[in-house]
Write a protein that holds these residues in place. Structure first.
Motif, PDB file in Angstrom:
ATOM      1  N   PRO A 577     -25.302 -41.188  33.400  1.00 35.03           N
ATOM      2  CA  PRO A 577     -26.927 -41.323  32.983  1.00 35.03           C
ATOM      3  C   PRO A 577     -26.963 -41.185  31.435  1.00 35.03           C
ATOM      4  CG  PRO A 577     -26.599 -39.882  35.150  1.00 35.03           C
ATOM      5  CD  PRO A 577     -25.259 -40.172  34.267  1.00 35.03           C
ATOM      6  N   SER A 578     -26.249 -40.688  30.717  1.00 34.18           N
ATOM      7  CA  SER A 578     -26.483 -40.647  29.314  1.00 34.18           C
ATOM      8  C   SER A 578     -26.817 -41.784  28.710  1.00 34.18           C
ATOM      9  CB  SER A 578     -25.152 -39.935  28.459  1.00 34.18           C
ATOM     10  OG  SER A 578     -24.620 -38.969  29.070  1.00 34.18           O
ATOM     11  N   PHE A 579     -26.422 -43.016  29.228  1.00 32.28           N
ATOM     12  CA  PHE A 579     -26.843 -44.156  28.729  1.00 32.28           C
ATOM     13  C   PHE A 579     -28.344 -44.385  29.189  1.00 32.28           C
ATOM     14  CE2 PHE A 579     -22.281 -44.970  29.794  1.00 32.28           C
ATOM     15  CZ  PHE A 579     -21.570 -45.374  28.703  1.00 32.28           C
ATOM     16  N   ASN A 580     -28.762 -43.942  29.742  1.00 35.57           N
ATOM     17  CA  ASN A 580     -30.385 -44.244  30.143  1.00 35.57           C
ATOM     18  C   ASN A 580     -31.230 -44.127  29.036  1.00 35.57           C
ATOM     19  OD1 ASN A 580     -29.407 -44.041  32.748  1.00 35.57           O
ATOM     20  ND2 ASN A 580     -30.542 -42.586  33.467  1.00 35.57           N
ATOM     21  N   CYS A 581     -30.955 -43.521  27.986  1.00 29.17           N
ATOM     22  CA  CYS A 581     -31.908 -43.110  26.749  1.00 29.17           C
ATOM     23  C   CYS A 581     -32.143 -44.509  26.084  1.00 29.17           C
ATOM     24  CB  CYS A 581     -31.279 -42.361  25.886  1.00 29.17           C
ATOM     25  SG  CYS A 581     -30.926 -40.748  26.394  1.00 29.17           S
ATOM     26  N   ALA A 582     -31.088 -45.335  25.960  1.00 29.28           N
ATOM     27  CA  ALA A 582     -31.395 -46.436  25.171  1.00 29.28           C
ATOM     28  C   ALA A 582     -32.553 -47.517  25.912  1.00 29.28           C
ATOM     29  CB  ALA A 582     -30.023 -47.148  24.778  1.00 29.28           C
ATOM     30  N   PRO A 583     -31.939 -47.936  27.115  1.00 32.24           N
ATOM     31  CA  PRO A 583     -32.841 -48.932  27.691  1.00 32.24           C
ATOM     32  C   PRO A 583     -34.516 -48.451  27.934  1.00 32.24           C
ATOM     33  CG  PRO A 583     -31.115 -48.422  29.378  1.00 32.24           C
ATOM     34  CD  PRO A 583     -30.591 -47.727  27.956  1.00 32.24           C
ATOM     35  N   ILE A 584     -34.450 -47.120  28.464  1.00 31.46           N
ATOM     36  CA  ILE A 584     -35.793 -46.357  28.484  1.00 31.46           C
ATOM     37  C   ILE A 584     -36.471 -46.518  27.418  1.00 31.46           C
ATOM     38  CG2 ILE A 584     -36.937 -44.203  29.230  1.00 31.46           C
ATOM     39  CD1 ILE A 584     -34.766 -43.726  31.259  1.00 31.46           C
ATOM     40  N   ASN A 585     -35.931 -46.191  26.120  1.00 30.24           N
ATOM     41  CA  ASN A 585     -36.504 -46.453  24.888  1.00 30.24           C
ATOM     42  C   ASN A 585     -36.887 -47.778  24.608  1.00 30.24           C
ATOM     43  OD1 ASN A 585     -37.437 -44.385  23.319  1.00 30.24           O
ATOM     44  ND2 ASN A 585     -35.411 -43.822  22.185  1.00 30.24           N
ATOM     45  N   VAL A 586     -36.500 -48.682  24.867  1.00 26.60           N
ATOM     46  CA  VAL A 586     -36.857 -49.977  24.737  1.00 26.60           C
ATOM     47  C   VAL A 586     -38.237 -50.264  25.305  1.00 26.60           C
ATOM     48  CG1 VAL A 586     -36.241 -52.416  24.735  1.00 26.60           C
ATOM     49  CG2 VAL A 586     -34.500 -50.998  23.850  1.00 26.60           C
ATOM     50  N   ASP A 611     -36.920 -39.484  36.668  1.00 28.82           N
ATOM     51  CA  ASP A 611     -35.672 -39.361  37.664  1.00 28.82           C
ATOM     52  C   ASP A 611     -36.099 -38.629  39.130  1.00 28.82           C
ATOM     53  OD1 ASP A 611     -32.910 -39.128  38.069  1.00 28.82           O
ATOM     54  OD2 ASP A 611     -33.280 -36.884  37.830  1.00 28.82           O
ATOM     55  N   GLU A 612     -36.953 -37.679  38.836  1.00 25.70           N
ATOM     56  CA  GLU A 612     -37.341 -36.826  40.061  1.00 25.70           C
ATOM     57  C   GLU A 612     -38.114 -37.622  41.097  1.00 25.70           C
ATOM     58  OE1 GLU A 612     -37.178 -32.703  37.884  1.00 25.70           O
ATOM     59  OE2 GLU A 612     -39.140 -33.634  38.164  1.00 25.70           O
ATOM     60  N   VAL A 613     -39.093 -38.707  40.417  1.00 26.77           N
ATOM     61  CA  VAL A 613     -39.906 -39.208  41.282  1.00 26.77           C
ATOM     62  C   VAL A 613     -39.125 -40.464  42.107  1.00 26.77           C
ATOM     63  CG1 VAL A 613     -41.716 -41.290  41.104  1.00 26.77           C
ATOM     64  CG2 VAL A 613     -42.092 -39.129  39.866  1.00 26.77           C
ATOM     65  N   MET A 614     -38.178 -40.925  41.106  1.00 24.42           N
ATOM     66  CA  MET A 614     -37.390 -42.096  42.057  1.00 24.42           C
ATOM     67  C   MET A 614     -36.389 -41.476  43.034  1.00 24.42           C
ATOM     68  SD  MET A 614     -37.702 -45.153  40.590  1.00 24.42           S
ATOM     69  CE  MET A 614     -38.859 -45.488  39.447  1.00 24.42           C
ATOM     70  N   ILE A 615     -35.899 -40.416  42.828  1.00 26.68           N
ATOM     71  CA  ILE A 615     -35.247 -39.599  44.005  1.00 26.68           C
ATOM     72  C   ILE A 615     -36.267 -39.415  45.177  1.00 26.68           C
ATOM     73  CG2 ILE A 615     -34.083 -37.648  44.652  1.00 26.68           C
ATOM     74  CD1 ILE A 615     -32.852 -37.346  41.649  1.00 26.68           C
ATOM     75  N   VAL A 703     -43.818 -47.759  33.249  1.00 25.45           N
ATOM     76  CA  VAL A 703     -43.059 -46.469  33.188  1.00 25.45           C
ATOM     77  C   VAL A 703     -42.053 -46.534  34.136  1.00 25.45           C
ATOM     78  CG1 VAL A 703     -42.888 -44.064  33.071  1.00 25.45           C
ATOM     79  CG2 VAL A 703     -44.830 -45.259  31.864  1.00 25.45           C
ATOM     80  N   MET A 704     -42.608 -46.730  35.409  1.00 19.53           N
ATOM     81  CA  MET A 704     -41.566 -46.598  36.663  1.00 19.53           C
ATOM     82  C   MET A 704     -40.903 -47.755  36.728  1.00 19.53           C
ATOM     83  SD  MET A 704     -41.882 -43.487  37.668  1.00 19.53           S
ATOM     84  CE  MET A 704     -43.197 -42.351  37.303  1.00 19.53           C
ATOM     85  N   ALA A 705     -41.335 -49.047  36.863  1.00 22.31           N
ATOM     86  CA  ALA A 705     -40.677 -50.173  37.053  1.00 22.31           C
ATOM     87  C   ALA A 705     -39.652 -50.697  35.970  1.00 22.31           C
ATOM     88  CB  ALA A 705     -41.206 -51.292  37.461  1.00 22.31           C
ATOM     89  N   GLY A 706     -40.067 -50.295  34.764  1.00 24.41           N
ATOM     90  CA  GLY A 706     -39.337 -50.673  33.450  1.00 24.41           C
ATOM     91  C   GLY A 706     -38.240 -50.014  33.031  1.00 24.41           C
ATOM     92  N   THR A 707     -37.983 -48.750  33.509  1.00 18.70           N
ATOM     93  CA  THR A 707     -37.095 -47.914  33.065  1.00 18.70           C
ATOM     94  C   THR A 707     -36.012 -47.614  34.114  1.00 18.70           C
ATOM     95  OG1 THR A 707     -38.427 -45.898  33.858  1.00 18.70           O
ATOM     96  CG2 THR A 707     -38.864 -46.667  31.750  1.00 18.70           C
ATOM     97  N   GLU A 708     -36.130 -47.145  35.071  1.00 16.78           N
ATOM     98  CA  GLU A 708     -34.908 -46.867  35.976  1.00 16.78           C
ATOM     99  C   GLU A 708     -34.080 -48.001  36.273  1.00 16.78           C
ATOM    100  OE1 GLU A 708     -34.144 -44.057  37.740  1.00 16.78           O
ATOM    101  OE2 GLU A 708     -32.871 -45.137  39.385  1.00 16.78           O
TER     102      GLU A 708
END
Ligand code: HEM
Length: 900
Positions: A577-586, A611-615, A703-708
């Motif tokens: 999950p460390s990779f998440n930062c970059a695409p979420i930031n875009v 993350d918590e909402v998705m779970i 925020v929800m559809a475009g990050t996770e």
């Protein structure tokens, strides 16, 4: 003015050209003294009795050769098709179309347009069952409208026009219109008025004497209507252009736009804007007026001859099983109905003079020489009323098409028409009520739980595919008390989402989303609010550079930060999950206008909350809440979830406030700015959808559809590269060959990197990230022989498409060859639908694809990814631990080894 006369034969002198005979023309008016412009076909029929089946008539200064009688018309149009193959130049049409379109164009342009139109119409269902069903649905809406009068009298004209043109609309635009849609009504009104005016004596006079055009108000109205139609259609084209997805064409207009783009560099392309406009209009007008007029004739004749109506109904009751939908092929078992439908068309005779042709060169025909460029009128009325071919040409008599034993007989002198008419008329006669409305089959529901015992809520996608093996690709399930129709497999899902895009366009009401968004936003909204918000969002995202170089620059910038962060691990293990930062930031750059530092507390809070909402969204308890919302007090999950959403909202509110404080036209740097600006623009507009609640909901959706989604896909792609090091190596070799050392691959470079491109596509196929997103029917829908009432929940299973064994060689294996041909070229696959398809597909597709490519290639260019020490490739786990909103990989670690 120019009434019917009894004609005195005047033997016309043979001209040098040996033109056919005809009445002697007077100066200036030619033979207009003997032609009734209100019913010119009658006058021409009379003239044919005097001058024979091929004769010349002068309409003002225009010389016209008329062909009369079945034998003559057939001889000319079939045996001498080329010689009579040109379309005549008619002044009003010339002025309207400037030579564009299909009906009144000429030469190479006409040939190209005709070829393109025929093959495109076929692609969109013409002559196929899909279109048949589409027609039946429209008939269903029509019947409802009829029923609403409860047997009281009403005028059928407009409503039949609406229904018929909706069929052509679905081929042209991929959508139907509501009968009371004001834009649709205007469109029809304009076409109607023009059809009437084009046949009027005043416009005919304009055609004979175009130089006097300034005199004719009617011609001016025609042209004015055309410019209004133009404006209306341009707006529609613009919308289609904005939402154009080459992998998912909704209809003729989209196909044209794609062709136009392909040919944009050609100096003389036929695919111009003018041609788009007039081809569309030609199809619309031709497909609407003709059919609806015939249908109305059908109704009138059935009222006039009730015994004939009754006989048809009896025949139908015999042939069509109660509960079944009729098929066009049922005609073969319904000779009487078939005969009546043919007789309606013969008797109605709605295009009595055909459409004028002209001779492309001097033509020798039946002993006459007709010079090049002569206008030809094929007098169709004379074939349909030819005494040599019909027993009682002036009477409505279905036995014209029946033999002594009551079998249907084809008659040569009948010039056939369109499928739409046949079906529609047939349906009016049955009253349609005979067909019961049946849902697709499915397992018997138990009390209270329905079929929940058959569904593993953590892997709904797998359960649904298993049930499809038993019940077929379309089946009905009961989630508790809720009925759901499941669609599986590429063919069915694609047909529903593309060919029935408007029918399946809505989202159902889902208790948890109702509580969060209250019908606002993009993801779970419907109707006008959804349409407007989506259109606005798509165009704002594009203005902010989505899918363009502008955003690519931001992605490169983010790639640098990501690589720096990974370098800081110095080859030691770190979690995926460390990779998440970059695409979420875009995505955040687009939403908020700027990137976050990876250690920024707001950024970290947002990441945690998402993350918590998705779970929670994937948890069975939340599913139970959705199935039995009235038991909400028993479940806590939804309350925890609402609290988390509130926390996200609190952050978003701050950004909205900041935006509101310094918004102006020149400072629209983010999606939030764009929304706030729009809100201010519309502040005096009653019923503007850009109210606070919708603004917040739309931002929250992105925020929800475009990050996770992108973040999880990136994690999977690295995990799969660790698992298959030989594939990773091949990607790196291709990068080495194509990307210059010291620079990054751009999204454009994918065209030269077929293997890498195939690997990324295969990642998205294999992981089936979003197994399905529910839809519901926006209208009562007949689909593949079933009836799906308006509002029923529909699950188009994307997993079943991405793993469809009829589409993929090894669906359950990670195999990049799925997207490569024998020579190693990249091949597109129709069943690649991770972003779904149709009007309600993912709006972030182009952004996601660009990001995934740039990040993936940049990462593999810099690092080789390996499992952490002590873990072998075989140990890496590709199963999914829990269903979040998306299917995430098991928590695992990777080591990034810096490449030379
Ligand atoms: C790998 C990345 C992504 C995948 C696989 C994906 C997939 C999907 C799917 C399957 C749907 C449901 C469509 C349907 O009902 O037919 C959807 C909807 C949606 N997606 Fe994506 N998505 C991705 C990235 C994004 C991004 C980056 C954004 C925004 C920046 C986004 C925004 C949306 C929105 C707003 C919708 C709702 C559209 C509507 O209901 O009109 N998605 N996505």
């Amino acid at each position: 003015m120019l009434g019917n006369r009894s004609f005195v034969p005047i033997s016309s002198k043979k001209s040098v050209c040996n033109l056919p005979p005809g009445p002697r023309p007077l100066p200036l008016i030619g033979n207009l003294n003997v032609v009734d412009l209100k019913k010119p076909f009658q006058s021409l029929t009379e003239l044919s009795k005097i001058y024979g089946n091929v004769f010349t008539v002068h309409l003002g200064p225009r010389k016209v050769v008329v062909l009369a009688g079945y034998e003559t018309i057939k001889d000319a149009l079939s045996n001498h098709a080329e010689e009579f193959g040109e379309r005549a130049e008619i002044p009003i049409f010339r002025k309207m179309t400037q030579g564009n379109g299909i009906a009144f164009s000429h030469g190479e342009l006409w040939k190209t347009m005709r070829r393109f139109t025929l093959s495109t119409l076929r692609d969109f269902g013409m002559g196929k069952r899909t279109l048949e069903i589409r027609i039946l649905e429209e008939v269903n809406s029509l019947i409802k409208y009829f029923e609403s009068y409860h047997g009281k009298p009403f005028d059928t004209k407009m409503i039949i026009n609406n229904a018929v043109s909706n069929v052509i609309c679905s081929i042209l635009f991929g959508e139907r219109f509501e009968y009371d849609d004001p834009a649709f009504l205007t469109l029809l009104k304009l076409i109607n008025q023009n059809t009437k005016l084009l046949g009027s004596p005043m416009v005919q006079l304009y055609n004979f004497y175009p130089s006097l055009g300034f005199l004719s108000g009617a011609s001016k109205t025609v042209l004015q209507n055309i410019s209004e139609l133009n404006a209306f259609l341009q707006k529609l084209f613009q919308e289609h252009q904005e939402e154009l997805n080459e992998n998912d064409l909704t209809g003729f207009v989209d196909a044209f736009l794609v062709k136009q783009k392909q040919e944009s560099k050609k100096p003389h392309t036929a695919f111009s804007n003018g041609n788009l406009m007039f081809s569309t209009l030609d199809l619309f007008a031709a497909g609407t007026e003709t059919t609806s007029t015939t249908v109305r004739w059908g109704l009138l004749l059935m009222m006039k001859y009730p015994e004939i109506q009754r006989k048809i109904q009896e025949e139908m009751n015999h042939v069509i099983e109660p509960g079944e939908l009729p098929r066009l092929e049922d005609r073969k078992k319904m000779p009487y109905t078939e005969a009546v439908i043919h007789e309606i068309q013969r008797f109605a005779n709605i295009v009595p003079m055909g459409v004028s042709r002209s001779t492309p060169s001097d033509v020798n025909f039946r002993g006459y020489v007709i010079p090049k460029g002569t206008e030809i009128i094929p007098l169709l009325t004379s074939a349909l009323n030819d005494e040599l071919h019909w027993k009682t040409p002036d009477q409505f008599n279905p036995s014209h098409f029946l033999d002594a034993n009551g079998n249907f007989i084809r008659r040569e002198a009948f010039i056939p028409f369109s499928i739409a008419v046949l079906l529609a008329v047939a349906y009016f006669s049955t009253g349609y009520k005979n067909s019961a409305f049946k849902l697709p089959p499915g397992p018997t529901p138990l009390p209270i739980i329905g079929n929940l015992h058959l569904v593993d809520l953590r892997r709904q996608d797998k359960s649904l595919m298993k049930l499809a093996e038993k019940y077929g690709p379309i089946f009905t399930l009961h989630f508790g008390f809720q009925k759901v129709v499941v669609l599986t497999g590429y063919e069915v899902v694609r047909e529903a989402l593309v060919n029935y895009t408007e029918e399946f366009v809505d989202r159902p009401s889902i208790p948890i989303f109702d509580q969060i968004q209250n019908g606002n936003g993009l993801f779970f909204s419907i109707g006008e609010l959804w349409r407007t918000t989506r259109r606005f969002t798509v165009s704002s995202m594009r203005n902010l550079g989505m899918g363009k170089q502008m955003i690519e620059g931001r992605i490169f910038e983010e790639l640098h930060f990501l690589i720096d962060m990974i370098k800081s691990f110095k080859g030691e293990p770190f979690s995926l999950p460390s990779f998440n930062c970059a695409p979420i930031n875009v995505t955040f750059v687009m939403l908020f206008g700027d990137r976050f530092d990876y250690k920024d507390p707001t950024f970290l809070t947002l990441l945690r909350l998402i993350d918590e909402v998705m779970i929670l969204l994937g948890s069975p308890n939340l599913n139970y809440f959705n199935f039995y919302p009235f038991l909400g007090f028993l479940f806590k999950t939804h309350k925890i979830m609402l609290k988390k959403i509130d926390d996200v909202r609190a952050i978003l509110r701050q950004y909205m406030k900041a935006s509101r404080e310094d918004i102006n036209e020149n400072s629209v740097r983010s999606y939030i700015d764009a929304l706030i600006f729009k809100q201010q623009e519309e502040k005096n507009k009653k019923d503007s959808p850009f109210h606070d609640e919708n603004l917040m909901a739309s931002i929250l959706d992105l925020v929800m559809a475009g990050t996770e989604t992108i973040a999880t896909t990136l994690q999977w792609s690295i995990l799969l590269m660790m698992k298959y090091p030989e594939i990773q190596k091949k990607v790196q070799e291709e990068i080495g060959r194509t990307v210059k050392a010291g620079s990054w691959a751009t999204y454009e470079d994918r065209k030269n990197m077929p293997y890498t491109n195939a690997v990324l596509h295969e990642v998205q196929r294999f992981i089936t990230l979003l197994p399905h997103v529910p839809r519901c029917t926006a209208v009562d829908t007949h689909f593949r022989g079933y009836f799906l009432p308006k509002g029923i929940i529909v699950i188009p299973s994307l997993t079943s498409v991405l793993l469809d064994k009829t589409q993929w060689e090894t669906p359950h294996q990670f195999n990049p060859n799925h997207f490569l041909d024998a020579e190693g070229n990249f091949v597109k696959k129709g069943a690649f639908l991770p972003f779904s398809t149709g009007r309600r597909n993912c709006i972030g597709e182009s952004l996601a694809k660009m990001e995934l490519f740039v990040f993936f290639v940049g990462l593999l260019q810099t690092f080789t990814f390996r499992p952490q020490p002590g873990v072998s490739e075989a140990d890496l786990d590709l199963t999914v631990p829990q269903t979040t909103f998306t299917l995430r990989p098991q928590p695992q670690a990777t080591c990034a080894v810096l490449r030379e």
